[in-house]
Scaffold this motif. Structure first.
Motif, short mmCIF file in Angstrom:
data_model
loop_
_atom_site.label_atom_id
_atom_site.label_comp_id
_atom_site.label_asym_id
_atom_site.label_seq_id
_atom_site.Cartn_x
_atom_site.Cartn_y
_atom_site.Cartn_z
N LYS A 201 2.63 6.27 -3.11
CA LYS A 201 3.60 7.21 -3.68
C LYS A 201 3.02 7.91 -4.91
O LYS A 201 3.37 9.03 -5.22
N LYS A 202 2.09 7.22 -5.59
CA LYS A 202 1.44 7.79 -6.77
C LYS A 202 0.02 8.28 -6.49
O LYS A 202 -0.54 9.01 -7.29
N ASN A 203 -0.56 7.84 -5.37
CA ASN A 203 -1.94 8.21 -5.07
C ASN A 203 -2.03 8.76 -3.64
O ASN A 203 -2.05 7.99 -2.68
N PRO A 204 -2.11 10.07 -3.48
CA PRO A 204 -2.20 10.66 -2.14
C PRO A 204 -3.57 10.48 -1.48
O PRO A 204 -3.76 10.88 -0.33
N ASN A 205 -4.52 9.87 -2.18
CA ASN A 205 -5.87 9.70 -1.65
C ASN A 205 -6.10 8.35 -0.99
O ASN A 205 -7.25 7.94 -0.80
N ILE A 206 -5.04 7.64 -0.63
CA ILE A 206 -5.18 6.36 0.06
C ILE A 206 -5.31 6.63 1.55
O ILE A 206 -4.51 7.35 2.15
N ILE A 207 -6.36 6.04 2.15
CA ILE A 207 -6.62 6.19 3.58
C ILE A 207 -6.84 4.80 4.18
O ILE A 207 -7.63 4.02 3.66
N VAL A 208 -6.16 4.52 5.29
CA VAL A 208 -6.41 3.30 6.06
C VAL A 208 -7.15 3.72 7.32
O VAL A 208 -6.68 4.58 8.07
N ILE A 209 -8.31 3.13 7.52
CA ILE A 209 -9.11 3.41 8.70
C ILE A 209 -8.95 2.25 9.67
O ILE A 209 -9.18 1.10 9.31
N ILE A 210 -8.54 2.59 10.90
CA ILE A 210 -8.37 1.57 11.93
C ILE A 210 -9.25 1.91 13.13
O ILE A 210 -9.67 3.05 13.30
N CYS A 211 -9.49 0.90 13.93
CA CYS A 211 -10.30 1.06 15.14
C CYS A 211 -9.51 0.55 16.33
O CYS A 211 -9.78 -0.52 16.87
N LEU B 71 0.83 -1.20 0.00
CA LEU B 71 0.00 0.00 0.00
C LEU B 71 0.87 1.26 0.00
O LEU B 71 0.54 2.24 -0.67
N ASN B 72 1.97 1.22 0.70
CA ASN B 72 2.87 2.36 0.74
C ASN B 72 3.44 2.67 -0.64
O ASN B 72 3.57 3.84 -1.02
N LYS B 73 3.75 1.63 -1.42
CA LYS B 73 4.23 1.84 -2.79
C LYS B 73 3.14 2.47 -3.66
O LYS B 73 3.41 3.37 -4.45
N LEU B 74 1.91 2.00 -3.49
CA LEU B 74 0.80 2.58 -4.25
C LEU B 74 0.57 4.04 -3.87
O LEU B 74 0.25 4.87 -4.72
N ASN C 83 1.57 -1.33 15.47
CA ASN C 83 2.92 -1.79 15.14
C ASN C 83 3.25 -1.57 13.67
O ASN C 83 4.41 -1.40 13.32
N TYR C 84 2.26 -1.60 12.82
CA TYR C 84 2.47 -1.49 11.38
C TYR C 84 2.07 -0.14 10.82
O TYR C 84 2.57 0.27 9.79
N LEU C 85 1.16 0.53 11.48
CA LEU C 85 0.57 1.73 10.89
C LEU C 85 0.91 3.01 11.63
O LEU C 85 0.42 4.07 11.27
N ASP C 86 1.75 2.94 12.63
CA ASP C 86 2.17 4.14 13.35
C ASP C 86 3.61 4.45 12.95
O ASP C 86 4.55 4.19 13.67
N ASN C 87 3.76 4.98 11.75
CA ASN C 87 5.08 5.20 11.18
C ASN C 87 5.04 6.48 10.34
O ASN C 87 4.29 6.56 9.37
N PRO C 88 5.84 7.48 10.69
CA PRO C 88 5.80 8.74 9.94
C PRO C 88 6.28 8.61 8.49
O PRO C 88 6.04 9.51 7.68
N LYS C 89 6.90 7.50 8.13
CA LYS C 89 7.38 7.30 6.76
C LYS C 89 6.29 6.77 5.81
O LYS C 89 6.52 6.69 4.62
N LEU C 90 5.14 6.44 6.36
CA LEU C 90 4.06 5.95 5.50
C LEU C 90 3.59 7.07 4.58
O LEU C 90 3.48 8.22 4.98
#
Length: 166
Positions: A23-33, A18-21, A38-45
């Motif tokens: 790079k070309k699409n700024p409209n990707i959003i992951v919604i978590i609850c 998803l991170n590779k995708l 561990n995987y989604l708390d990263n400023p490099k995403l």
């Protein structure tokens, strides 16, 4: 699908793909609850992550609304929380409105095993068997890292709702 490999962490493959995708699409959003840190708390995403807290039914409806507005939305949590807890919202808000939400179900691990049936499947294909019957829903049960990448890429291109079990 191929043979299951216990050495690979499919969550990491999902996030990296998803991170590779993104790079070309700024409209990707992951919604978590309240899971996935561990995987989604990263400023490099390169994609956005919205933590809506323990509000799965509301999160499913927000996912549908954002997807219908043109965002690439990925609704991520443990299987029971993104499938069983929100069955009506998946059926009505996502499938019946043809909202291209991608639902990512993470199978309970050893950490969740002791929390009982609210956090774990009762049978191996429990959620898959009813999700695949919903209108327009595509379901993926990848068994290898390669199949996870393929499922993410295929569902990203598809304008239908999808479910991927990691």
């Amino acid at each position: 699908m191929g043979k299951i490999s216990k050495k690979q962490d499919f969550r990491r493959v999902f996030v990296d793909t998803l991170n590779k995708l993104a790079k070309k699409n700024p409209n990707i959003i992951v919604i978590i609850c309240d899971v996935g840190f561990n995987y989604l708390d990263n400023p490099k995403l390169k994609f956005k992550v919205l933590n809506l807290g323990v509000t799965e039914p509301t999160a499913a409806i927000i996912s549908a609304a954002l997807a219908l507005e043109g965002y690439s939305v990925w609704f991520y949590s443990m299987i029971n929380f993104v499938t069983f807890r929100v069955h009506e919202q998946i059926r009505n808000a996502i499938c019946m409105h043809k909202a291209p939400v991608k639902i990512i179900g993470v199978k309970g691990s050893e950490k969740y095993r002791f929390l009982g049936f609210s956090h774990n499947l009762l049978t191996e294909r429990e959620e898959f068997d009813w999700l695949r019957k919903l209108p327009g829903m595509k379901c993926y049960l990848p068994k290898t890292s390669k199949e996870v990448r393929e499922a993410v890429l295929k569902s990203y291109q598809d304008k239908n709702p999808a479910y991927i079990r990691l």
